[in-house]
Design an enzyme around this catalytic site. Structure first.
Site, short mmCIF file in Angstrom:
data_model
loop_
_atom_site.label_atom_id
_atom_site.label_comp_id
_atom_site.label_asym_id
_atom_site.label_seq_id
_atom_site.Cartn_x
_atom_site.Cartn_y
_atom_site.Cartn_z
N ASP A 21 -74.15 -90.74 -11.24
CA ASP A 21 -73.26 -90.50 -12.39
C ASP A 21 -72.45 -91.75 -12.75
O ASP A 21 -72.35 -92.13 -13.90
CB ASP A 21 -72.37 -89.26 -12.19
CG ASP A 21 -71.53 -89.25 -10.91
OD1 ASP A 21 -71.66 -90.17 -10.08
OD2 ASP A 21 -70.72 -88.31 -10.76
N GLY A 108 -69.02 -81.04 0.40
CA GLY A 108 -69.84 -81.67 -0.64
C GLY A 108 -70.20 -80.69 -1.75
O GLY A 108 -71.12 -80.93 -2.52
N GLU A 144 -58.47 -87.57 -9.69
CA GLU A 144 -59.21 -87.99 -8.50
C GLU A 144 -59.12 -89.52 -8.32
O GLU A 144 -58.91 -90.02 -7.23
CB GLU A 144 -60.67 -87.55 -8.67
CG GLU A 144 -61.51 -87.72 -7.47
CD GLU A 144 -61.84 -86.40 -6.77
OE1 GLU A 144 -61.55 -85.32 -7.30
OE2 GLU A 144 -62.36 -86.48 -5.66
N ASP A 156 -69.13 -83.88 -11.11
CA ASP A 156 -68.55 -82.67 -10.53
C ASP A 156 -67.68 -81.94 -11.55
O ASP A 156 -67.79 -80.73 -11.74
CB ASP A 156 -67.69 -83.03 -9.31
CG ASP A 156 -68.51 -83.71 -8.23
OD1 ASP A 156 -69.74 -83.78 -8.38
OD2 ASP A 156 -67.91 -84.19 -7.25
#
Ligand code: GLA
Length: 372
Positions: A21, A108, A144, A156
């Site tokens: 990503d 995860g 984040e 995510d």
């Protein structure tokens, strides 16, 4: 608490396309049926009180600048609130917030994005802020980066927010265009095996991989300025750099180019119903993650190796950032119970750690329930 709003925010799986990503490539995630639940209620002050089922409680004042906390999980909350306050100054008051979860942490499956995106979307609804999904995804991702310290990509937060039941998202992380693909693997089921280990290298090594990829790209761009993202550089060009890049960087960029191509191929195979072909790509992806990208660990490698000898398992690989967490496995439904039993026994006798197998189904992204 008597909530005004209840948020259900899912974790995510990723079928293939790992560490791609932040290199502008393609990923294939889905939201899952394990969720974080967040209750919200406004209060007329500027104080916010946040309580987590397993992490304790803390308070802060939105009239004072928000600071990074020493208590790790609090930073997910602080980071999102900070982003929301900056996007909509003067439109947020104090609130009460209770968090509970059936999503394992550090496995995860993105309990962190589930929390961030659930908070962002919940606050948006609680205070009628009119932020759209892409803005909420960006606020969550920046929480984040700036408060938690992981320079993550967009996968995510995107999957958690935009996921759809029975669908996979084939997401182009460069343009953020995506296509929904039927998540139909029958007669195979998706089983996660949680190693219950989370090696503390995860954050620092994650950021190092990102830097290594940036360095590799900047060298390649000197001769090939047309490539803005590493994932777009084809394998034949990467190979021509074998003796021109430091060895570790060469390994990383080779992995990225191959994994992006694998993901595009995997989406085609799944749409054609070639689940066996897709399973083979999962094993290849793990090999790349373990040997070239070096984000696996003994426990993950052990579980994937075990699966190579089980004919009822079509594919297996580590999932997410790595250094622990889960493997994702495609297992014939008639063999799922036996698979869980067999892998748990082998894992326990090798590492003396309990394995947690998790059967997952896809689900919708963050959902908001307004309580009247
Ligand atoms: C973590 C990050 C994602 C992605 C994966 C690896 O989950 O948050 O952005 O990079 O690792 O694919």
């Amino acid at each position: 608490m008597n909530p005004e709003i209840i948020v259900k925010s899912p974790g995510r799986i990723n079928l293939i396309g790992e560490h791609i990503d932040y290199n502008g490539g393609h990923v294939l995630p889905a939201a899952i049926d394990k969720k974080v639940t967040i209750l919200f209620r406004k209060n007329p002050t500027t104080s916010c009180h946040v309580k987590s089922e397993n992490g304790g409680a803390f308070s802060f004042d939105i009239d004072k600048p928000l600071q990074i906390s020493k208590t790790h999980w609090e930073n997910y909350v602080l980071g999102v609130v900070d982003g929301v306050l900056k996007a909509r100054p003067g439109q947020v008051s104090g609130f009460e917030c209770d968090i509970s979860s059936d999503l394992p942490i550090g496995a995860g499956i993105s309990s962190s994005a589930a929390l961030e995106c659930g908070l962002a979307k919940g606050l948006n609804a609680l205070f009628d802020l009119n932020l759209d999904d892409l803005q909420l995804i960006e606020i969550s991702r920046m929480a984040e980066h700036n408060f938690v310290g992981t320079k993550c990509g967009v996968m995510d937060q995107f999957a958690v927010t935009m996921g759809k039941r029975k669908k996979l998202l084939l997401l182009n992380c460069e343009s953020l265009e995506y296509k929904l693909i039927d998540a139909d693997f029958s007669p195979y089921k998706i089983v996660l095996l949680n190693t219950n280990v989370s090696h503390n290298l995860a954050t620092s090594e994650y950021n190092t991989r990102r830097e290594e990829c940036e360095k590799g790209l900047s060298i390649i761009q000197k001769e090939h300025p047309q490539y803005t993202f590493l994932a777009d550089v084809p394998e034949n060009i990467i190979v021509s750099y074998k003796n021109k890049l430091p060895q570790k960087i060469y390994q990383r960029v080779l992995y990225v180019s191959r994994e992006n191509a694998r993901t595009i191929k995997a989406a085609e195979l799944i749409q054609q119903g070639d689940i066996q072909g897709f399973g083979a790509l999962m094993f290849q992806a793990h090999e790349g993650l373990s040997k070239n990208y070096e984000v696996s660990c003994l426990e993950l490698d052990f579980l994937v190796d075990l699966c190579k000898d089980i004919p009822q398992v079509l594919g297996s690989r580590m999932m997410g950032g790595g250094f622990g967490g889960c493997t994702i496995n495609l297992v014939n439904e008639s063999f799922v119970n036996k698979f869980m039993e067999l892998t748990s026994k082998a894992y326990k006798s090798t590492f003396n750690i309990d394995l947690t197998p998790i059967l997952v189904a896809t689900s919708n992204g963050v959902e908001i329930i307004k309580v009247v």
